[in-house]
Design a protein around this motif. Sequence first.
Motif, PDB file in Angstrom:
ATOM      1  N   UNK A  40       0.800  -1.217   0.000  1.00  0.00           N
ATOM      2  CA  UNK A  40       0.000   0.000   0.000  1.00  0.00           C
ATOM      3  C   UNK A  40       0.831   1.263   0.000  1.00  0.00           C
ATOM      4  N   UNK A  41       2.109   1.185  -0.357  1.00  0.00           N
ATOM      5  CA  UNK A  41       3.011   2.331  -0.297  1.00  0.00           C
ATOM      6  C   UNK A  41       3.022   3.099  -1.608  1.00  0.00           C
ATOM      7  N   UNK A  42       2.722   4.405  -1.529  1.00  0.00           N
ATOM      8  CA  UNK A  42       2.823   5.246  -2.707  1.00  0.00           C
ATOM      9  C   UNK A  42       4.276   5.452  -3.087  1.00  0.00           C
ATOM     10  N   UNK A  43       5.148   5.601  -2.090  1.00  0.00           N
ATOM     11  CA  UNK A  43       6.567   5.799  -2.388  1.00  0.00           C
ATOM     12  C   UNK A  43       7.104   4.631  -3.200  1.00  0.00           C
ATOM     13  N   UNK A 106       0.506  11.908  -4.392  1.00  0.00           N
ATOM     14  CA  UNK A 106       0.906  12.267  -3.031  1.00  0.00           C
ATOM     15  C   UNK A 106      -0.107  13.205  -2.392  1.00  0.00           C
ATOM     16  N   UNK A 107      -0.612  14.163  -3.178  1.00  0.00           N
ATOM     17  CA  UNK A 107      -1.616  15.103  -2.657  1.00  0.00           C
ATOM     18  C   UNK A 107      -2.857  14.354  -2.182  1.00  0.00           C
ATOM     19  N   UNK A 109      -2.955  11.217  -1.215  1.00  0.00           N
ATOM     20  CA  UNK A 109      -2.592  10.398  -0.054  1.00  0.00           C
ATOM     21  C   UNK A 109      -2.485  11.244   1.221  1.00  0.00           C
ATOM     22  N   UNK A 110      -2.021  12.476   1.075  1.00  0.00           N
ATOM     23  CA  UNK A 110      -1.929  13.350   2.253  1.00  0.00           C
ATOM     24  C   UNK A 110      -3.322  13.697   2.772  1.00  0.00           C
ATOM     25  N   UNK A 111      -4.257  13.935   1.848  1.00  0.00           N
ATOM     26  CA  UNK A 111      -5.629  14.275   2.241  1.00  0.00           C
ATOM     27  C   UNK A 111      -6.438  13.057   2.657  1.00  0.00           C
ATOM     28  N   UNK A 112      -6.069  11.895   2.140  1.00  0.00           N
ATOM     29  CA  UNK A 112      -6.806  10.668   2.463  1.00  0.00           C
ATOM     30  C   UNK A 112      -5.811   9.552   2.731  1.00  0.00           C
ATOM     31  N   UNK A 113      -5.184   9.548   3.935  1.00  0.00           N
ATOM     32  CA  UNK A 113      -4.138   8.559   4.244  1.00  0.00           C
ATOM     33  C   UNK A 113      -4.656   7.129   4.142  1.00  0.00           C
ATOM     34  N   UNK A 182       5.267   8.961   3.860  1.00  0.00           N
ATOM     35  CA  UNK A 182       5.378   8.288   2.555  1.00  0.00           C
ATOM     36  C   UNK A 182       5.081   9.242   1.399  1.00  0.00           C
ATOM     37  N   UNK A 183       3.904   9.910   1.358  1.00  0.00           N
ATOM     38  CA  UNK A 183       3.662  10.841   0.243  1.00  0.00           C
ATOM     39  C   UNK A 183       4.525  12.101   0.309  1.00  0.00           C
ATOM     40  N   UNK A 184       4.887  12.541   1.497  1.00  0.00           N
ATOM     41  CA  UNK A 184       5.726  13.741   1.611  1.00  0.00           C
ATOM     42  C   UNK A 184       7.084  13.516   0.947  1.00  0.00           C
ATOM     43  N   UNK A 185       7.709  12.398   1.234  1.00  0.00           N
ATOM     44  CA  UNK A 185       8.998  12.089   0.621  1.00  0.00           C
ATOM     45  C   UNK A 185       8.857  11.858  -0.882  1.00  0.00           C
ATOM     46  N   UNK A 186       7.706  11.359  -1.304  1.00  0.00           N
ATOM     47  CA  UNK A 186       7.471  11.174  -2.733  1.00  0.00           C
ATOM     48  C   UNK A 186       7.487  12.510  -3.469  1.00  0.00           C
ATOM     49  N   UNK A 187       6.941  13.549  -2.849  1.00  0.00           N
ATOM     50  CA  UNK A 187       6.953  14.885  -3.456  1.00  0.00           C
ATOM     51  C   UNK A 187       8.386  15.405  -3.573  1.00  0.00           C
TER      52      UNK A 187
END
Length: 300
Positions: A40-43, A106-107, A109-113, A182-187
């Motif tokens: 389930x990792x976006x990164x 990522x956006x 995922x940040x709004x909907x973890x 996870x999404x923060x580092x992806x950005x």
Amino acid sequence: MAHSHNHGNEDEGHERKLLFAALLIGGFMLAEVVGGIMSGSLALLADAGHMVTDFLSLGLALLATRLARRPADGKRSYGFGRFQVLAAFVNGLALVPIALWISWEAWHRINDPVPVAGGMLLAIAIIGLAVNIAAFALLHGHSEDNVNMRAAAAHVMGDLLGSLAAITAGAVIIWTGWTPIDPILSVVVALIILRSAYTVTVDAGRVLIEAAPKHVTSEDIAPVLVADIENVEDVHHVHVWMLTDSKPMATLHARLTPGSDIVIATRGIKTLLHDRFGIEHATVEIEFGVCADAPTEAHA
């Protein structure tokens, strides 16, 4: 004058390294896609998605390198070397939608973890890092003087950074449970990818629009030739461009003093262009008196 300069051997070496790098990236790509879905990792998915495009990009770079080795012919007197520049330009542009897609996901995922399996993420990312380091090592040492190799290395560097981001995200999630990392580092990775895309695309674009090399302009050449080459009175109609990023070329008109030896002057001009400016191929038009390209009334 011979112009072999071992370009064929260099291209063969580039081709082998691109092939090995593509096999490394392609072999791990499927495992990372599966791991990203399961964890389930976006990164990890972002890194896997980038690896998919990298595999295709490395394939394009490999094809361009192979085509560049084909000899020149009557219709393509300069050969096929610029295929590598075209491939680099395309690969540079391809990095942009990758970075934008990562940022978009990522956006969300940040709004909907969503839950992330940190352990699986960390294990797969570590293996991916090793693969990317090996692939980058193959390409990086030969990328300084070849924009095609530099574009391929930029794609792999994006993967390498993605793996580092995934490792960091996995460790943070395991120790703290904080999934937004996870999404923060992806950005962050997406921004670095965009920077690489800009650099590679601009470098390839300079070659495609036939701009002068970074180390010389057409204005630099005439004063040096007039000052250093005996019997050269004037130099004009100077054009400097790049056939590829490692093959600068030039054309110019040189007016000599009456009675000058044309062969000696031409040889001196070409030698200076090579030694001072790194220009291996130059076309020199020698003149006495009025330039042949001057308006007709100037001959009256």
